[in-house]
Design a protein around this motif. Structure first.
Motif, short mmCIF file in Angstrom:
data_model
loop_
_atom_site.label_atom_id
_atom_site.label_comp_id
_atom_site.label_asym_id
_atom_site.label_seq_id
_atom_site.Cartn_x
_atom_site.Cartn_y
_atom_site.Cartn_z
N SER A 16 0.83 -1.19 0.00
CA SER A 16 0.00 0.00 0.00
C SER A 16 0.87 1.26 0.00
CB SER A 16 -0.93 0.02 1.21
OG SER A 16 -1.87 -1.03 1.12
N LEU A 17 1.98 1.21 0.73
CA LEU A 17 2.91 2.33 0.72
C LEU A 17 3.42 2.60 -0.68
CD1 LEU A 17 4.74 4.46 2.04
CD2 LEU A 17 6.37 2.62 2.53
N LEU A 18 3.77 1.53 -1.41
CA LEU A 18 4.25 1.69 -2.78
C LEU A 18 3.18 2.34 -3.65
CD1 LEU A 18 6.46 1.20 -4.87
CD2 LEU A 18 5.50 -1.09 -5.24
N MET A 21 2.98 5.98 -2.62
CA MET A 21 4.14 6.69 -3.14
C MET A 21 3.97 7.00 -4.63
SD MET A 21 7.39 4.77 -1.37
CE MET A 21 8.52 5.55 -2.54
N THR A 22 3.46 6.03 -5.38
CA THR A 22 3.22 6.24 -6.80
C THR A 22 2.17 7.31 -7.02
OG1 THR A 22 3.72 3.90 -7.17
CG2 THR A 22 2.66 5.08 -8.97
N ALA A 151 8.72 9.16 5.78
CA ALA A 151 9.95 9.45 5.04
C ALA A 151 9.78 9.17 3.56
CB ALA A 151 11.11 8.63 5.61
N TRP A 152 9.24 8.02 3.23
CA TRP A 152 9.15 7.65 1.82
C TRP A 152 8.06 8.40 1.09
CZ3 TRP A 152 12.96 5.79 -0.67
CH2 TRP A 152 13.91 4.99 -0.01
#
Length: 401
Positions: A16-18, A21-22, A151-152
């Motif tokens: 989900s973070l990826l 981020m996208t 952070a990301w």
């Protein structure tokens, strides 16, 4: 159904973070593309001066300020996915207004008014997208992963801004401002598809009384961040125009150097606020940032000016987490997401008020002195950081990068 943090596995959270981020990358890529194109379009095509450039740019930050708490409340009540989706819809409308403004190019006043509305919508869009994404991350992360998530998400934003500047210059020179409007619209639509399969997640909603408590807790760190935070608006609104005026090419590299150096600082020095404390880190990096902005003003050659923008970006990178740690440490433990929203609103306030005023100053003094003024104002954050350090509370486990 929204997913609660304890039930959410780490691998699923990473996926989900990826996706988030996208999402953030795509939106801020097209936002970054407008950074070099919009000032040139307003100045060259429509024939307006630096005050109008600052006014249109400031509309984005003023709108972000107005919508900051609203977006946080919606994320609490309706879920962060709904907040992000709302932001994407606003971004799509902003792209449409960019395109509509071109239909009135023969009436520059009307055209720039439509651009103003588009930038205001985009400011609201960014507020909903970032506040929603941060709330989403906080809900999914669990107690041991909040720092990594924030952070990301932040890094993806600045990578996109750095990449967007050369992209925007290329599109503007080859295809005109219409390409910026189309890119903004397409980016929003594509991102809606990207997040459609990401599960929603919610933190516990807070009542209205908590807002006053959080504001009382974070106003001083927020004020400290507002002074150097103005420099971000100066870089986005005036750096390209300054470099074009002085014949320093490629002009888009001014902001890209700023964003790239910021990313380097966050990757290699991101642990410093935890080691040194937020306030002490802020003092060090405010000084670096101020020196970089002053170097842009004084630079006799392009390479020194590019070095100045890079130094400013390097310094700016850890001012935000430095003061941010102080803000979150002082906030109620069950309102850290709201604390970030209110803390960031101080930057929006500074940008919305002072960006147009500095545009007026630039009309009188030229663009260069605006960077010196920004450097001097940033140093006002140093005594605030010192006061925070002297009255530091022991709880500093909150980590903002």
């Amino acid at each position: 159904m929204p997913v609660t943090p304890p039930q959410y596995h780490s691998a699923a959270a990473d996926r989900s973070l990826l996706s988030l981020m996208t999402c953030v990358f795509t939106v801020f890529l097209v936002t970054g593309a407008a950074l070099p194109a919009l000032p040139l379009h307003i100045h060259r095509t429509l024939g307006f001066g630096t005050f109008t450039v600052g006014l249109v740019s400031g509309a984005q930050f003023a709108s972000s300020l107005i919508s900051r708490l609203w977006s946080g409340a919606i994320a609490d009540r309706r879920g962060p996915k709904f907040a992000v989706s709302t932001g994407l819809a606003l971004a799509a409308l902003a792209g449409l207004l960019y395109l509509l403004s071109l239909m009135f190019s023969r009436n520059p006043s009307l055209s720039v008014a439509i651009l103003f509305m588009g930038r205001a919508l985009l400011g609201g869009a960014e507020s909903f997208i970032m506040t929603g994404s941060q709330s989403w991350c906080l809900a999914l992360a669990g107690p041991g992963n909040v720092g990594k998530m924030i952070a990301w998400i932040g890094t993806s934003m600045f990578v996109a801004l750095a990449a967007g500047a050369p992209l925007g210059s290329f599109l503007f020179e080859k295809f005109g401002f219409a390409s910026i409007g189309l890119a903004t619209l397409a980016g929003a639509v594509v991102t809606m598809l990207l997040i459609s399969r990401v599960p929603d997640a919610r933190t516990r909603s807070e009542n209205g009384e908590i807002v006053g408590k959080v504001l009382k807790a974070v106003w001083l760190p927020g004020l400290g961040m507002a002074f150097p935070g103005l420099g971000y608006g100066i870089m986005t609104a005036f750096s390209v125009l300054l470099f074009v005026q002085r014949g320093w090419q490629p002009a888009w590299l001014s902001f890209t150097a700023f964003a790239a150096a910021l990313m380097v600082a966050r990757v290699f020095c991101g642990a410093l606020p935890d080691r040194l404390g937020g306030a002490r880190t802020a003092v060090i990096f405010v000084t670096i940032y101020s020196f970089g902005m002053a170097l842009v003003w004084a630079a006799p050659a392009a390479w020194l000016a590019f070095a100045g923008t890079a130094l400013a970006g390097f310094g700016y990178a850890l001012i935000y987490p430095g003061f941010g740690m102080e803000a979150v440490a002082r906030a109620p433990t069950n309102a850290k997401g709201l604390a970030m929203g209110i803390y960031t609103a101080f930057i929006d306030l500074a940008l919305g008020v002072f960006a147009p005023l500095l545009g007026l100053v630039a009309n009188v003094t030229g663009l260069g002195p605006v960077f010196l003024i920004s450097a001097i104002l940033a140093l006002c954050a140093v005594p605030i950081a010192m006061r925070l350090h002297s009255s530091a509370e022991p709880a500093r486990e909150a980590h903002l990068i």
